[in-house]
Design a protein around this motif. Structure first.
Motif, mmCIF file in Angstrom:
data_model
loop_
_atom_site.group_PDB
_atom_site.id
_atom_site.type_symbol
_atom_site.label_atom_id
_atom_site.label_comp_id
_atom_site.label_asym_id
_atom_site.label_seq_id
_atom_site.Cartn_x
_atom_site.Cartn_y
_atom_site.Cartn_z
ATOM 1 N N PHE A 195 0.753 -1.113 0.127
ATOM 2 C CA PHE A 195 -0.106 0.097 0.038
ATOM 3 C C PHE A 195 0.868 1.253 -0.161
ATOM 4 O O PHE A 195 0.313 2.143 -0.228
ATOM 5 N N CYS A 196 2.061 1.107 0.542
ATOM 6 C CA CYS A 196 2.917 2.405 0.405
ATOM 7 C C CYS A 196 3.596 2.530 -1.080
ATOM 8 O O CYS A 196 3.672 3.598 -1.555
ATOM 9 N N GLY A 197 4.163 1.125 -1.410
ATOM 10 C CA GLY A 197 4.871 1.273 -2.803
ATOM 11 C C GLY A 197 6.289 1.636 -2.592
ATOM 12 O O GLY A 197 6.835 1.809 -1.676
ATOM 13 N N PRO A 198 7.149 2.054 -3.782
ATOM 14 C CA PRO A 198 8.532 2.233 -3.421
ATOM 15 C C PRO A 198 8.801 3.703 -2.943
ATOM 16 O O PRO A 198 8.244 4.562 -3.409
ATOM 17 N N GLU A 199 9.521 3.791 -1.883
ATOM 18 C CA GLU A 199 9.706 5.191 -1.504
ATOM 19 C C GLU A 199 10.522 5.996 -2.383
ATOM 20 O O GLU A 199 11.430 5.741 -3.040
ATOM 21 N N GLY A 200 10.014 7.200 -2.446
ATOM 22 C CA GLY A 200 10.474 8.382 -3.298
ATOM 23 C C GLY A 200 10.077 8.291 -4.601
ATOM 24 O O GLY A 200 10.441 9.178 -5.376
ATOM 25 N N ALA A 201 8.945 7.284 -4.810
ATOM 26 C CA ALA A 201 8.327 7.294 -6.408
ATOM 27 C C ALA A 201 7.249 8.192 -6.500
ATOM 28 O O ALA A 201 6.448 8.421 -5.242
ATOM 29 N N ASP A 202 6.934 8.911 -7.512
ATOM 30 C CA ASP A 202 5.698 9.703 -7.538
ATOM 31 C C ASP A 202 4.612 8.733 -7.554
ATOM 32 O O ASP A 202 4.743 7.735 -7.646
ATOM 33 N N ALA A 203 3.465 9.284 -7.501
ATOM 34 C CA ALA A 203 2.221 8.618 -7.241
ATOM 35 C C ALA A 203 1.925 7.610 -8.451
ATOM 36 O O ALA A 203 1.598 6.593 -8.214
ATOM 37 N N VAL A 204 2.046 8.227 -9.881
ATOM 38 C CA VAL A 204 1.865 7.419 -10.979
ATOM 39 C C VAL A 204 2.927 6.154 -11.107
ATOM 40 O O VAL A 204 2.544 4.974 -11.244
ATOM 41 N N SER A 205 4.385 6.469 -10.685
ATOM 42 C CA SER A 205 5.227 5.464 -10.777
ATOM 43 C C SER A 205 5.144 4.846 -9.607
ATOM 44 O O SER A 205 5.315 3.294 -9.883
ATOM 45 N N ALA A 206 4.669 4.686 -8.625
ATOM 46 C CA ALA A 206 4.282 3.821 -7.481
ATOM 47 C C ALA A 206 3.323 2.845 -8.067
ATOM 48 O O ALA A 206 3.442 1.727 -7.618
ATOM 49 N N ALA A 207 2.420 3.560 -8.372
ATOM 50 C CA ALA A 207 1.096 2.667 -8.609
ATOM 51 C C ALA A 207 1.458 1.945 -10.125
ATOM 52 O O ALA A 207 1.121 0.544 -10.225
ATOM 53 N N ARG A 208 2.411 2.154 -10.816
ATOM 54 C CA ARG A 208 2.684 1.424 -11.946
ATOM 55 C C ARG A 208 3.694 0.401 -11.242
ATOM 56 O O ARG A 208 3.516 -0.891 -11.874
ATOM 57 N N ALA A 209 4.209 0.609 -10.197
ATOM 58 C CA ALA A 209 5.299 -0.610 -9.652
ATOM 59 C C ALA A 209 4.365 -1.586 -8.895
ATOM 60 O O ALA A 209 4.885 -2.709 -8.865
ATOM 61 N N VAL A 210 3.448 -0.868 -8.099
ATOM 62 C CA VAL A 210 2.732 -1.897 -7.256
ATOM 63 C C VAL A 210 1.201 -1.313 -7.543
ATOM 64 O O VAL A 210 0.960 -0.326 -7.193
ATOM 65 N N ARG A 211 0.427 -2.220 -7.805
ATOM 66 C CA ARG A 211 -1.144 -1.514 -8.372
ATOM 67 C C ARG A 211 -1.844 -1.045 -7.207
ATOM 68 O O ARG A 211 -2.555 -0.075 -7.420
ATOM 69 N N THR A 212 -1.538 -1.417 -5.835
ATOM 70 C CA THR A 212 -2.003 -0.876 -4.605
ATOM 71 C C THR A 212 -1.408 0.436 -4.173
ATOM 72 O O THR A 212 -2.040 1.011 -3.061
#
Length: 241
Positions: free
Chosen positions: A52-69
């Motif tokens: 639910f957090c995703g990669p630290e330092g990624a913007d919102a779209v990049s984070a969602a691209r990396a991990v859907r949630t």
């Protein structure tokens, strides 16, 4: 935060999404009255996992691209605040209960995204800055509410808890569902507004509005820390209606 008509500070996040009629209905109907403060709360940390957090330092779209949630920057901005809440709770002897997905029941769940098959069990770990300590409880759940098909009711009863303080994610999903289920149980619920977040800005803002109007009280991290520390007198009201 102060009330929306105080021009010295920003308005509540939901104000930008309300119509004039919405504001009038809120005013004449009296929504958002403060509820009781729990004397023996439990801190619920909802779904603060890498998924639910995703990669630290990624913007919102990049984070969602990396991990859907993933919720991206909003998640990582909340992490230090949630760490403050956890530290205050532990120092005061307030129980800390975490939730995350119940891996054994995930396969049977319904999903509304086209990327559900991508889920990685490793992403279900609580992020390292908020890692559970000995004595903390980690509950698995398969639905949004922390109460649904878990033993949370029994745990709260065993602890003698008379309310919950909620942080984590997402504001419009698991936080809201948990707060509504607390309301269904006549259990006072405080949602820490700057320590909850969502992947959608509009969903976050309007979920907070709805919770404040009908189901829970909103407080900020400073007020929640005071309450966890037993300082009820200094917290006289919630965030703006």
């Amino acid at each position: 935060m102060t009330r929306p008509d105080d021009t010295t500070t920003p308005a509540a996040p939901w104000e930008a999404f309300l119509t004039d009629a919405d504001r009038r209905v809120r005013e004449v109907a009296g929504y958002g009255a403060d509820g009781p403060r729990p004397a023996r709360p439990v801190l619920l940390v909802i779904d603060m996992t890498y998924d639910f957090c995703g990669p630290e330092g990624a913007d919102a779209v990049s984070a969602a691209r990396a991990v859907r949630t993933a919720c991206g920057p909003a998640a990582w901005a909340a992490v230090p605040r949630i760490a403050q809440l956890i530290a205050a709770a532990r120092a005061a002897g307030v129980p800390v209960i975490y939730t995350r997905r119940d891996a054994a029941r995930l396969a049977a769940r319904r999903t509304k995204t086209a990327r559900g098959a991508e889920d990685d069990p490793a992403g279900n770990e609580i992020v390292a800055p908020l890692a559970p300590a000995p004595g903390d409880v980690v509950l698995g759940k398969s639905k949004p509410s922390a109460f649904w098909a878990t033993d949370l009711d029994d745990r709260l009863a065993a602890l003698g808890a008379d309310g919950v303080i909620v942080a984590g994610c997402t504001s419009s999903g698991c936080v809201r569902a948990t707060a509504v289920d607390a309301y269904n149980r006549d259990l006072p619920c405080l949602v820490v507004a700057d320590a909850v977040f969502d992947r959608f800005e509009s969903s976050h803002a309007l979920a907070l509005f709805d919770l404040q109007a009908k189901y829970a009280d909103l407080v900020d991290t400073g007020a929640a820390v005071a309450l966890l520390s037993g300082d009820h007198a200094s917290v006289s009201q919630t965030m703006p209606r």
